[in-house]
Scaffold this active site. Structure first.
Site, PDB file in Angstrom:
ATOM      1  N   ASP A 143      36.181  27.368  37.714  1.00 35.27           N
ATOM      2  CA  ASP A 143      35.492  27.531  39.015  1.00 35.27           C
ATOM      3  C   ASP A 143      35.020  28.984  39.165  1.00 35.27           C
ATOM      4  O   ASP A 143      34.342  29.322  40.135  1.00 35.27           O
ATOM      5  CB  ASP A 143      36.351  27.060  40.187  1.00 35.27           C
ATOM      6  CG  ASP A 143      37.629  27.859  40.366  1.00 35.27           C
ATOM      7  OD1 ASP A 143      37.966  28.676  39.474  1.00 35.27           O
ATOM      8  OD2 ASP A 143      38.311  27.668  41.400  1.00 35.27           O
ATOM      9  N   SER A 144      35.342  29.823  38.157  1.00 37.51           N
ATOM     10  CA  SER A 144      34.755  31.167  38.095  1.00 37.51           C
ATOM     11  C   SER A 144      33.231  31.067  38.059  1.00 37.51           C
ATOM     12  O   SER A 144      32.531  32.045  38.290  1.00 37.51           O
ATOM     13  CB  SER A 144      35.249  31.912  36.850  1.00 37.51           C
ATOM     14  OG  SER A 144      35.104  31.121  35.692  1.00 37.51           O
ATOM     15  N   LYS A 182      42.219  21.363  35.490  1.00 38.97           N
ATOM     16  CA  LYS A 182      43.124  22.493  35.743  1.00 38.97           C
ATOM     17  C   LYS A 182      43.200  22.702  37.247  1.00 38.97           C
ATOM     18  O   LYS A 182      42.185  22.570  37.951  1.00 38.97           O
ATOM     19  CB  LYS A 182      42.596  23.773  35.068  1.00 38.97           C
ATOM     20  CG  LYS A 182      43.459  25.001  35.382  1.00 38.97           C
ATOM     21  CD  LYS A 182      43.099  26.191  34.529  1.00 38.97           C
ATOM     22  CE  LYS A 182      41.912  26.976  35.034  1.00 38.97           C
ATOM     23  NZ  LYS A 182      42.043  27.498  36.408  1.00 38.97           N
ATOM     24  N   GLU A 240      45.384  25.192  40.395  1.00 40.58           N
ATOM     25  CA  GLU A 240      46.174  26.408  40.625  1.00 40.58           C
ATOM     26  C   GLU A 240      47.395  26.121  41.491  1.00 40.58           C
ATOM     27  O   GLU A 240      47.315  25.312  42.417  1.00 40.58           O
ATOM     28  CB  GLU A 240      45.292  27.467  41.318  1.00 40.58           C
ATOM     29  CG  GLU A 240      44.087  27.874  40.496  1.00 40.58           C
ATOM     30  CD  GLU A 240      43.216  28.923  41.185  1.00 40.58           C
ATOM     31  OE1 GLU A 240      43.603  29.432  42.262  1.00 40.58           O
ATOM     32  OE2 GLU A 240      42.137  29.231  40.645  1.00 40.58           O
ATOM     33  N   GLU A 278      47.652  34.070  34.528  1.00 40.36           N
ATOM     34  CA  GLU A 278      46.605  35.072  34.769  1.00 40.36           C
ATOM     35  C   GLU A 278      47.201  36.324  35.410  1.00 40.36           C
ATOM     36  O   GLU A 278      47.901  36.237  36.435  1.00 40.36           O
ATOM     37  CB  GLU A 278      45.513  34.471  35.681  1.00 40.36           C
ATOM     38  CG  GLU A 278      44.398  35.474  35.982  1.00 40.36           C
ATOM     39  CD  GLU A 278      43.133  34.850  36.548  1.00 40.36           C
ATOM     40  OE1 GLU A 278      43.051  33.604  36.644  1.00 40.36           O
ATOM     41  OE2 GLU A 278      42.223  35.623  36.897  1.00 40.36           O
TER      42      GLU A 278
HETATM   43  O1  KIV Z   1      37.959  29.759  36.665  1.00 37.73           O
HETATM   44  C1  KIV Z   1      38.253  30.308  35.593  1.00 37.73           C
HETATM   45  O2  KIV Z   1      37.408  30.712  34.788  1.00 37.73           O
HETATM   46  C2  KIV Z   1      39.670  30.467  35.303  1.00 37.73           C
HETATM   47  C3  KIV Z   1      40.026  31.383  34.168  1.00 37.73           C
HETATM   48  C4  KIV Z   1      39.900  32.776  34.625  1.00 37.73           C
HETATM   49  C5  KIV Z   1      41.343  31.074  33.621  1.00 37.73           C
HETATM   50  O3  KIV Z   1      40.481  29.922  35.959  1.00 37.73           O
END
Ligand code: KIV
Length: 279
Positions: free
Chosen positions: A44-45, A113, A115, A182
């Site tokens: 989500d980056s 993924k 968090e 992280e």
């Molecule tokens: O969103 C992302 O790119 C991430 C990485 C920084 C692990 O969660």
């Protein structure tokens, strides 16, 4: 052969480091896959590096599905993990399963993924029970930026360090297939990696993790402004892009591009008739 969660686990067991990079589009995914990256994270980056938001909070399920689809169309071998955006799983176990299902069914991701620690273990268990592998994410979890008061290293004091270790064990127990760590101190990440059966994938977490992940714009020198301490620049693709774009502008302005080599021809006779017809 297509990598899976089992491939990553086998790598941990044999001591072969896991490589993961982010990708958000077809072209980048094709190149990373070709280069032998074990796993691609559609993070989500993308909200920050592709869409220009200040943080990851505005990213929607529609954004994630759109980019995950593009990535999965380009990947032959890498294990593709799609990130669950802010408020797509925190709200309820039901939302978590439905949205994880969308990333797999519509986006083509092999895993999702999310968090958080103990607070999201019910969600992890329910998603895993729906036959979708889950990667956990602990330490600096960017969706909690407002709660943390900024993007800061996590786990430097005793209580927070203990909490991260306990959360990692809970996530493993809930059925996660791997955990991203992280921005945590290297010794803490090493300890967690040794305690867990499942692989840890570090970003700013030192070399004791079972694998590494980076945001590809950071490692190619494409990010502008602040880059975090852990983001090693492997090549300066930003400088290359600037050189290419400036050269294009200059050659078009000077009439040097396009030259014959980049131009299509037409038979003289046909062209003569066309000119007569339209003169
Ligand atoms: O969103 C992302 O790119 C991430 C990485 C920084 C692990 O969660």
């Amino acid at each position: 052969m297509k990598n899976t969660a089992a491939t990553l686990l086998a790598q941990k067991q044999s001591g072969e480091k896991i490589t993961m990079l982010t990708a958000y589009d077809y072209t980048t995914a094709c190149i990373e896959d070709e280069c032998g990256v074990n796993s691609i994270l559609v993070g989500d980056s993308l909200g920050m590096v592709m869409l220009g938001y200040e943080n990851t909070l505005p990213v929607t399920m529609e954004d994630m599905i759109h980019h995950t689809k593009a990535v999965t169309r380009g990947v032959k071998n890498a294990f593709v993990v799609g990130d669950m955006p802010f408020m797509s799983y925190q709200t309820s176990v039901y939302d978590a399963v439905v949205n994880a299902g969308r990333l797999v069914k519509e986006g083509g991701a092999q895993a999702v993924k999310l968090e958080g620690g103990a607070a999201v273990c019910e969600q992890i268990k329910a998603i895993v029970d729906s036959s979708i592998p889950v990667v956990g994410h602990l330490g600096l979890t960017p969706q909690s930026v407002n709660a943390f008061g900024g993007f800061k290293v996590q786990g430097k004091d005793y209580d927070r360090a203990s909490q991260i270790v306990e959360d990692a064990e809970r996530i493993q127990q809930a059925g996660a297939c791997a955990i991203v760590l992280e921005c945590v101190p290297a010794r803490l990440a090493s300890l967690i990696s040794k305690r867990l059966v499942i692989p840890t994938i570090g970003i700013g977490a030192g070399d004791g993790c079972d694998g590494q992940v980076l945001v590809y714009q950071d490692m190619l020198g494409l990010t502008t402004g602040h880059t975090p301490k852990f983001a090693k620049k492997f090549v300066d693709a930003g400088a290359l892009l600037r050189e290419g774009f400036s050269e294009y502008v200059s050659q078009v302005q000077k009439g040097e591009f396009p030259s014959d080599e980049h131009t299509f021809k037409i038979d003289d006779e046909i062209m003569q008739k066309i000119e007569e017809k339209f003169s």
